[in-house]
Write a protein that holds these residues in place. Structure first.
Motif, PDB file in Angstrom:
ATOM      1  N   LEU A  58       1.173  -0.841  -0.109  1.00  0.00           N
ATOM      2  CA  LEU A  58      -0.223  -0.071   0.337  1.00  0.00           C
ATOM      3  C   LEU A  58       0.749   0.731   0.091  1.00  0.00           C
ATOM      4  N   TYR A  59       1.927   1.265   0.624  1.00  0.00           N
ATOM      5  CA  TYR A  59       3.114   2.665   0.617  1.00  0.00           C
ATOM      6  C   TYR A  59       3.556   2.351  -0.969  1.00  0.00           C
ATOM      7  N   VAL A  60       4.149   1.276  -1.445  1.00  0.00           N
ATOM      8  CA  VAL A  60       4.334   1.601  -2.581  1.00  0.00           C
ATOM      9  C   VAL A  60       3.195   2.625  -3.269  1.00  0.00           C
ATOM     10  N   ALA A  61       2.287   1.737  -3.564  1.00  0.00           N
ATOM     11  CA  ALA A  61       1.177   2.821  -4.335  1.00  0.00           C
ATOM     12  C   ALA A  61       0.790   4.267  -3.871  1.00  0.00           C
ATOM     13  N   GLU A  62       1.316   4.969  -2.341  1.00  0.00           N
ATOM     14  CA  GLU A  62       0.871   6.203  -2.346  1.00  0.00           C
ATOM     15  C   GLU A  62       2.451   6.307  -2.337  1.00  0.00           C
ATOM     16  N   LEU A  63       3.481   5.375  -3.166  1.00  0.00           N
ATOM     17  CA  LEU A  63       4.796   6.036  -3.422  1.00  0.00           C
ATOM     18  C   LEU A  63       5.134   6.946  -5.208  1.00  0.00           C
ATOM     19  N   GLY A  64       3.577   6.429  -5.294  1.00  0.00           N
ATOM     20  CA  GLY A  64       3.475   6.660  -6.860  1.00  0.00           C
ATOM     21  C   GLY A  64       3.215   5.378  -8.057  1.00  0.00           C
ATOM     22  N   VAL A  65       3.083   4.264  -7.711  1.00  0.00           N
ATOM     23  CA  VAL A  65       3.465   2.849  -8.593  1.00  0.00           C
ATOM     24  C   VAL A  65       2.383   2.940  -8.524  1.00  0.00           C
ATOM     25  N   THR A  66       1.161   3.300  -9.558  1.00  0.00           N
ATOM     26  CA  THR A  66       0.051   2.719  -9.966  1.00  0.00           C
ATOM     27  C   THR A  66      -0.599   1.109 -10.417  1.00  0.00           C
ATOM     28  N   ASP A  67       0.523   1.058 -11.466  1.00  0.00           N
ATOM     29  CA  ASP A  67       0.069  -0.163 -12.334  1.00  0.00           C
ATOM     30  C   ASP A  67       0.272  -1.541 -11.363  1.00  0.00           C
ATOM     31  N   PRO A  68      -0.344  -2.564 -11.224  1.00  0.00           N
ATOM     32  CA  PRO A  68      -0.739  -3.893 -10.155  1.00  0.00           C
ATOM     33  C   PRO A  68       0.207  -4.704 -10.048  1.00  0.00           C
ATOM     34  N   ALA A  69       0.490  -4.671 -11.545  1.00  0.00           N
ATOM     35  CA  ALA A  69       1.794  -5.370 -11.193  1.00  0.00           C
ATOM     36  C   ALA A  69       2.821  -4.914 -10.858  1.00  0.00           C
ATOM     37  N   ARG A  70       3.686  -3.767 -11.310  1.00  0.00           N
ATOM     38  CA  ARG A  70       4.419  -2.980 -10.764  1.00  0.00           C
ATOM     39  C   ARG A  70       4.276  -2.701  -9.276  1.00  0.00           C
ATOM     40  N   VAL A  71       3.351  -3.114  -8.815  1.00  0.00           N
ATOM     41  CA  VAL A  71       3.731  -3.003  -7.100  1.00  0.00           C
ATOM     42  C   VAL A  71       3.906  -4.252  -5.980  1.00  0.00           C
ATOM     43  N   ALA A  72       3.147  -5.228  -6.838  1.00  0.00           N
ATOM     44  CA  ALA A  72       3.664  -6.717  -6.769  1.00  0.00           C
ATOM     45  C   ALA A  72       5.263  -6.506  -6.797  1.00  0.00           C
ATOM     46  N   LEU A  73       5.574  -6.207  -8.163  1.00  0.00           N
ATOM     47  CA  LEU A  73       7.426  -6.169  -7.963  1.00  0.00           C
ATOM     48  C   LEU A  73       8.144  -5.970  -7.278  1.00  0.00           C
TER      49      LEU A  73
END
Length: 389
Positions: A27-42
């Motif tokens: 969730l913090y990764v998404a908050e820092l600007g990574v929006t694509d779900p696959a990139r969030v997982a990676l």
């Protein structure tokens, strides 16, 4: 056993802090600007992996230093660094900065394996499983408090504040370690103890069943970290869940309670039943349950299944460390547990990388992979520890 109780309390406080932020890294990764779900997982996999990867490479070296200068000093070193570095994680503005902080944290990690080594030499030989179980239970029970409280903080104040709470908890654990835990220094009552003999990996692997024990720790830690990463991702994919952080934290907390029960029960059972046999049964039970989570279509079903996995596999690491303590002499326990720490950290590092990559392709497939690993580990244990049964 006074030291064991003190150590368990310190581990509990520190790990309550760790659980405030670690389940919510995706969730913090998404908050820092990574929006694509696959990139969030990676990215989540890479962030979860890099700290134990760095720590694992250094673990044998610090284990040998602990045998020479004292294990308490190594624990103090970790907690001081954690307090500063984790607070800085709450201030980063990009996922790249967070990765750099996680690398730096790895230079001072290895807290858990060293705590296990301390527990194994702080109790009489017949109570070593109980001592290890107490410390492991403290770590597991922290996940019953930390994720739920961390989920509340993250949902109401923001994930950044969870890092600040973690730093404060590490500072509190540091004070407790200094005040409550007493260790006879190697240099006390005379000249400094001569350095312990080097313990190369080939010598450690010559201990009976040690390679299999190392493999069990890798597998158990891999499964634990994989599920920690997969639960928030699975909850986020479910329809009708609005408070993802709070729901994920509740599921992780319930699983932590069942895992704590499991660790305590197997510590007691291992006095009369061979730890290798108990661990085999645990892995055989946990494998199908991991596969079942892939089929959960609502958070209540996911919660029940994750709780059952906690009952099955919660004592796996306790049993693996108990097997390790049984085959390694006490005077070389720090160095040998340093090599075990390398295995633990390898599992910790590889798990989010592999799991994140699998989840990016297929979230159910990642759960099925966990199931296959548990069953494969049971097969290896059955074949590799016949003499320990």
């Amino acid at each position: 056993m006074r030291n064991v109780w003190a150590l368990a309390s310190i581990v509990f406080v520190a790990f309550v802090g760790f659980q405030f932020f670690s389940p919510f890294l995706p969730l913090y990764v998404a908050e820092l600007g990574v929006t694509d779900p696959a990139r969030v997982a990676l990215w989540s996999g890479a962030l979860a992996a890099v700290t134990p990867a760095v720590s694992g490479v250094l673990a044998p070296y610090f284990g040998r230093l602990a045998d020479r200068f004292g294990r308490k000093l190594m624990l103090v070193r970790s907690l001081v660094a954690f307090t500063i570095i984790i607070a800085a994680m709450g201030l980063v503005t990009s996922v790249e900065q967070l990765l750099a902080a996680r690398v730096l944290q790895g230079l001072f990690a290895g807290f858990t394996p060293m705590a296990m080594a301390v527990a194994s030499v702080s109790a009489p030989r017949d109570k070593v499983p109980t001592a290890i179980g107490m410390v492991q239970s403290a770590q597991l029970l922290s996940a019953a408090v930390g994720p739920a409280a961390g989920g509340y903080v993250a949902s109401h104040f923001g994930i950044r504040y969870a890092f600040f709470v973690t730093a404060a908890m590490c500072a509190l654990a540091l004070v407790g370690l200094i005040v409550l835990f007493s260790e006879v220094e190697p240099a006390a009552h005379g000249a400094r103890r001569p350095p312990p003999p080097r313990l190369p990996l080939r010598q450690v692997l010559a201990y009976p069943q040690f390679p299999v024990i190392l493999a069990m720790l890798v597998a158990a830690q891999f499964l634990d970290r994989a599920l920690a990463l997969l639960i928030p991702l699975h909850v986020a994919s479910l329809a009708g869940v609005s408070a993802v952080a709070a729901t994920s934290g509740a599921i992780i907390s319930v699983a932590a309670v069942t895992a704590t029960v499991s660790a305590n029960v197997v510590a007691r059972l291992s006095r009369d039943i061979a730890p290798a046999r108990l661990l085999t049964v645990a892995l055989l039970a946990g494998g199908p349950l991991c596969a079942g989570m892939a089929l959960a279509t609502g958070w209540p079903a996911l919660l029940v299944l994750r709780a059952l996995v906690g009952l099955a596999l919660g004592g796996a690491i306790t049993l693996a460390y108990t097997l390790g303590a049984a085959v390694v002499p006490g005077e070389q326990r720090g160095a040998a547990f340093g090599w075990l720490a390398l295995g633990v950290q390898f599992g910790t590092a590889a798990s989010p990388l592999v799991t994140g990559a699998l989840a990016a392709v297929s979230l159910p497939g990642a759960f099925f992979a966990c199931s296959a690993l548990a069953l494969a580990a049971a097969a290896l244990l059955t074949l590799g520890t016949r003499g320990a049964r």
